[in-house]
Write an enzyme that holds these catalytic residues in place. Structure first.
Site, mmCIF file in Angstrom:
data_model
loop_
_atom_site.group_PDB
_atom_site.id
_atom_site.type_symbol
_atom_site.label_atom_id
_atom_site.label_comp_id
_atom_site.label_asym_id
_atom_site.label_seq_id
_atom_site.Cartn_x
_atom_site.Cartn_y
_atom_site.Cartn_z
ATOM 1 N N TRP A 175 0.828 -1.220 0.000
ATOM 2 C CA TRP A 175 0.000 0.000 0.000
ATOM 3 C C TRP A 175 0.850 1.253 0.000
ATOM 4 O O TRP A 175 0.491 2.254 -0.628
ATOM 5 C CB TRP A 175 -0.985 -0.015 1.173
ATOM 6 C CG TRP A 175 -1.935 -1.165 1.066
ATOM 7 C CD1 TRP A 175 -1.975 -2.271 1.861
ATOM 8 C CD2 TRP A 175 -2.941 -1.360 0.053
ATOM 9 N NE1 TRP A 175 -2.954 -3.138 1.418
ATOM 10 C CE2 TRP A 175 -3.557 -2.601 0.315
ATOM 11 C CE3 TRP A 175 -3.371 -0.603 -1.036
ATOM 12 C CZ2 TRP A 175 -4.594 -3.102 -0.482
ATOM 13 C CZ3 TRP A 175 -4.402 -1.102 -1.823
ATOM 14 C CH2 TRP A 175 -5.003 -2.335 -1.542
ATOM 15 N N ASP B 232 -0.961 6.620 6.592
ATOM 16 C CA ASP B 232 -2.084 5.730 6.289
ATOM 17 C C ASP B 232 -2.178 4.759 7.464
ATOM 18 O O ASP B 232 -1.281 3.932 7.661
ATOM 19 C CB ASP B 232 -1.798 4.981 4.971
ATOM 20 C CG ASP B 232 -2.829 3.899 4.670
ATOM 21 O OD1 ASP B 232 -3.747 3.688 5.468
ATOM 22 O OD2 ASP B 232 -2.689 3.252 3.605
ATOM 23 N N LYS C 60 -11.826 -1.824 8.396
ATOM 24 C CA LYS C 60 -11.054 -2.734 9.243
ATOM 25 C C LYS C 60 -11.492 -2.602 10.701
ATOM 26 O O LYS C 60 -11.952 -3.553 11.298
ATOM 27 C CB LYS C 60 -9.564 -2.469 9.091
ATOM 28 C CG LYS C 60 -9.091 -2.845 7.688
ATOM 29 C CD LYS C 60 -8.006 -1.949 7.187
ATOM 30 C CE LYS C 60 -7.819 -2.037 5.698
ATOM 31 N NZ LYS C 60 -7.683 -3.376 5.143
#
Ligand code: PMP
Length: 361
Positions: A101, A171, A195
């Site tokens: 990511w 992030d 999540k």
């Protein structure tokens, strides 16, 4: 079908209490005579939901006054573009690449600005967090970017890098609300909700007020400009109303459970139990370096792909779902977010022990 233990990395398990409450309120939300899905995003009732969610998050994370909370769409991935667009001044940024990511974010940013990769752990398939004390942060960068918990590789920054006064962008998708964070150390924090915060389709962005600016490149889509969203209180266009509502319920649940300190204690206890087992097992071994281990995503392998597959099927048959590791790592990954109870991890370890015994190890 009884509820299973869902170890998926996101969308992930949600607290049962929250689901029950949502179910109760589904056909008629309070005295509105309709469900939240049917409420106008411009209605007073939705406005209350939005503000209550935002206030609850501010209390939970102890977000300082000068920071704005935005509820956005487009996944965490869309912020990979929004970050450079909103923060570019000199048109250069430093990225620490610790996984898939972070790499994607760096590649996306490189479409708009100059990206320096100042550290990377790609040499060992992102199994560790690089040395943060020797970072060479350039004097002209607009920001320093990290992905603080690497969902796929099961690593987490053990501490924050010293950015020498440069804006830190993080992030935190897969560690959001799993432990207290000192928000004042960051310029921008963002997380996909799917999540630890709620259903997919909501992105939460926490941004320091002075970083919200009209001074963005002319090609920046109106919706990607944080100022557009901040000026309209996340209501420039129709937001994910239902998602924000569920996130608010999850925030309330965390507050009721004792807040982020309590979450951290619970999460440490769960992760410790699983890592302790991994460290003693003759069959399974953890793939992340010990000092970089994530509290949220625990990655492990047997070293034999066929056996991994067999183990995943064995888990599946025992009500332990979504343990298959990401295709770039293989093996297994147990995502043990806030809503995963200790009993779920206990059961996983029991199943691992029994599988290990059956294989005479
Ligand atoms: N960042 C991290 C750390 C992630 O784990 C993910 C998704 N698993 C993303 C970004 C991408 O999120 P989205 O699918 O919401 O764009």
């Amino acid at each position: 079908m009884a509820r299973v233990f869902n170890f998926g990395p996101g969308p992930a398990c949600l607290p049962l209490e929250v689901l029950e409450e949502v179910k109760r309120e589904l056909p008629e939300y309070l005295d509105t005579g309709m469900s939240v899905m049917e409420l106008s995003h411009r209605s007073r009732d939705f406005d209350k939901i939005l503000h209550a969610s935002s206030d609850s998050l501010r209390r939970l994370m102890n977000i300082p006054e000068g920071y704005r909370i935005l509820f956005l769409q487009g996944g965490a991935s869309l912020q990979f573009s929004a970050v450079p667009m909103n923060l570019m001044k000199n048109g250069v940024a430093d990225y620490i690449v610790t996984g898939y990511w972070a790499k994607k974010a760096a590649l996306e940013a490189a479409r708009y600005i100059r990206v320096n990769v100042i550290a990377s752990s790609e040499d060992k398939n992102f199994s560790y967090i690089p040395n943060l004390s020797t970072l060479n942060i350039s004097s002209d960068v607009d920001y320093v970017y990290i992905c603080q918990n690497n969902t796929i590789y099961g690593t987490r920054f053990p501490f924050l890098p010293d950015t020498r006064g440069k804006v830190l962008v993080s992030d935190v998708s897969s560690m959001f609300l799993s432990e207290p964070m000192d928000v004042s150390r960051y310029g921008v924090i963002f997380a996909g909700a799917q999540k630890n915060a709620g259903p997919a389709g909501v992105v939460i962005l926490i941004v320091r007020g002075d970083l919200i600016s009209d001074d963005v490149p002319s090609f920046t889509p109106t919706l990607l400009k944080w100022k557009t969203q901040a000026d309209s209180d996340s209501l420039y266009n129709t937001p994910n109303c239902f998602g924000i509502y569920v996130c608010g319920k999850v925030f309330n649940w965390i507050e009721k459970m004792g807040g982020l300190k309590e979450m951290k204690e619970r999460n440490e206890k769960k992760a410790q139990f699983l890592y302790d087992y991994l460290d003693h097992s003759h069959l399974f071994k953890g793939t992340a370096d010990k000092d970089s281990r994530s509290l949220m995503n625990v990655t492990f392998v047997t070293g034999d792909e066929a056996l991994d597959k067999e183990f995943i099927a064995f888990c599946d048959a025992n009500g332990l779902k979504n343990l298959k590791g990401h295709r770039t790592v293989g093996g297994m990954r147990a995502s043990i977010y806030n809503a995963m109870p200790y009993e779920g991890v206990e059961k996983l370890v029991l199943v691992m022990e029994s599988f290990e015994r059956a294989h005479h190890l």
